[in-house]
Scaffold this active site. Structure first.
Site, short mmCIF file in Angstrom:
data_model
loop_
_atom_site.label_atom_id
_atom_site.label_comp_id
_atom_site.label_asym_id
_atom_site.label_seq_id
_atom_site.Cartn_x
_atom_site.Cartn_y
_atom_site.Cartn_z
N ASP A 174 10.16 -21.91 -11.57
CA ASP A 174 11.36 -21.10 -11.81
C ASP A 174 11.02 -19.95 -12.78
O ASP A 174 10.64 -20.21 -13.93
CB ASP A 174 12.45 -22.01 -12.39
CG ASP A 174 13.76 -21.26 -12.62
OD1 ASP A 174 13.74 -20.05 -12.92
OD2 ASP A 174 14.82 -21.89 -12.50
N ASP A 176 10.44 -8.98 -8.90
CA ASP A 176 10.51 -8.63 -7.48
C ASP A 176 11.37 -9.69 -6.80
O ASP A 176 10.88 -10.58 -6.13
CB ASP A 176 9.09 -8.61 -6.91
CG ASP A 176 9.10 -8.36 -5.40
OD1 ASP A 176 10.15 -7.98 -4.86
OD2 ASP A 176 8.04 -8.58 -4.78
N GLN A 236 6.53 -1.70 -2.76
CA GLN A 236 5.47 -2.37 -3.54
C GLN A 236 4.77 -1.38 -4.46
O GLN A 236 4.51 -1.68 -5.63
CB GLN A 236 4.40 -2.97 -2.61
CG GLN A 236 4.92 -3.53 -1.31
CD GLN A 236 5.37 -4.97 -1.39
OE1 GLN A 236 5.74 -5.45 -2.47
NE2 GLN A 236 5.36 -5.65 -0.27
#
Lengths: 290, 290
Positions: B144, B162, B68
């Protein structure tokens, strides 16, 4: 061997409880209970040939380049002068010696391995590493590394401790007595490189070692590398120099690298330097200059 | 879940055949078949809380800091100017958003996650990451990501992808069409950071991606980090800048780091730079400037 499932080698250990790395086995090639430890060699489905000591993966053909190259070339390239005489404690598979011999200035490599079984298994089953044993520069000693170093003073440019973990036959290689012997075995500006566990799993052990090492060597750094088949995917080295003024993070004599690079898979001078840059959680705990 | 042994979670996948990482399970907290994937949350014996999607570990409490922090702070610190508007595609656990919010100059973070199930599981079971969802700066889109980016032009300083692996709901995030949308969604000097697999396991995939990415972005680099619970213990990012002159390997505005470092476990400006230094086998194959 099949602690988790038939057909797989699973590396369960009290050194890393609650996690386990497994490799699919193609064929077991060798299983032996030597005087010191259990030795296992197998062909894996995806990592080539694998050497296991006391249930712990030591080398796989696919990623051993990371460990052997960094363990050998960081201390050798960190020296200000050309290395001539090098000592390896442990490392009976021959992988680190293979790398040391890529430095043409090296005249003698003393390999001191306590367990002849490891040397014999490598000679027979690890063709990517066992060419080391044919070199006339190699002096092989089947002997206790801690005793060997006490018997050698001021004579090595580099000492490399390629040991297994502190549980088992290598346990004596993780204490202050041994580090003092290493220092005394090195010549005036010599460098020591030791296997020093994973910052992710064993920061307490590493920090405890650092506390006594800085009392022995005037110049101590910690380097960490990426290697998939070691627990946590990382392993570190202590790089200790008797020459306080030597910045070991800088690769010297880069003409050596230029001449050797076609034989290398992993090491390069940039990676040499960057391997000493630690994540905050580790640098905070170790408190070493980065 | 117990592919290898009862009481353990074992991460078997065709993406990394012949090897398997396992974690000992303390307690299963959540199991769900969402519209998009299987979601699993469990408490492990030694890695804290674990999030698994379609059988693949996404985050563990013990080592998520590596992923992260590096995924967020590398692109944000690489910008020449203070980041204001950031977009995260995927990342429904909230961990990357948590890191982005450590940059006080950021005014808006758009998190576009296709699977509401991941967001809900994080809100309920991942307290170390779910504080992100309380921030007034967060704009959450259950949508999406590929479509979202097409609908946004020239508006983000940084886009972070990510994603999970190219098998499953994230597959559309690994092709040239998607990278073109990323470029268009970025403002003039914007930076894209994408999850880009492991150099040890997927160098062919990474090299294939690089081949089309360099046709889209004028400035492309590959960074790799150490993270124990990802396959091979490593994962990489493509860092792509629209500003050809920006050396993204250098962390800018280090006063930000000084003010934030007490909240960080992993990232620092030295590691920012060194993460771009690759082993020879990878740099040779990728042929990117280091």
């Amino acid at each position: 061997m099949n602690a988790l499932k038939e057909g797989w080698f699973s590396e369960l250990s009290t050194m890393w409880p609650g996690e386990c790395f497994s490799l699919k086995v193609k064929q077991v090639l060798h299983e032996e209970k030597s005087k010191f430890q259990d030795i296992l060699v197998f062909d894996s489905e995806n990592y080539g040939r694998v050497l296991v000591l006391d249930g712990v993966i030591q080398q796989t053909e696919r990623d051993e380049c990371a460990y052997q190259e960094m363990m050998a070339h960081i201390p050798l390239a960190a020296l200000k002068t050309d290395p001539k005489k090098v000592c390896v404690i442990g490392g009976g598979d021959g992988g680190v010696v293979r790398e040391i011999l890529k430095h043409p200035s090296v005249e003698e490599v003393h390999l001191c391995e306590i367990d002849e079984g490891v040397v014999n298994a490598s000679k027979k089953f690890l063709p990517h590493m066992n060419m080391s044993f044919e070199s006339p520069k190699l002096k092989l000693h089947i002997y206790d590394g801690a005793v060997f170093l006490k018997e050698h003073k001021n004579c090595f440019d580099v000492v490399i401790v390629d040991s297994s973990d502190p549980v088992g036959p290598a346990s004596s290689l993780f204490g202050p007595e041994f580090y003092k012997s290493c220092k005394e075995a090195l010549n005036e500006n010599g460098i020591l490189c030791t296997q020093a566990e994973s910052m992710w799993l064993h920061l307490d052990i590493i920090a405890g070692m650092k506390d006594f090492i800085v009392d022995i060597f005037p110049n101590v750094s910690y380097s960490t590398i990426s290697i998939p088949t070691y627990p946590s995917g990382a392993i570190g080295f202590f790089i200790c120099s008797k020459d306080e003024s030597n910045d070991v993070k800088v690769a010297k004599r880069t003409e050596w690298f230029e001449s050797a690079k076609d034989t290398l898979q992993y090491y390069n001078p940039g990676l040499h330097a960057s391997s000493f840059v630690l994540p905050l959680f580790a640098s905070r705990r170790l408190g070493l200059k980065q």
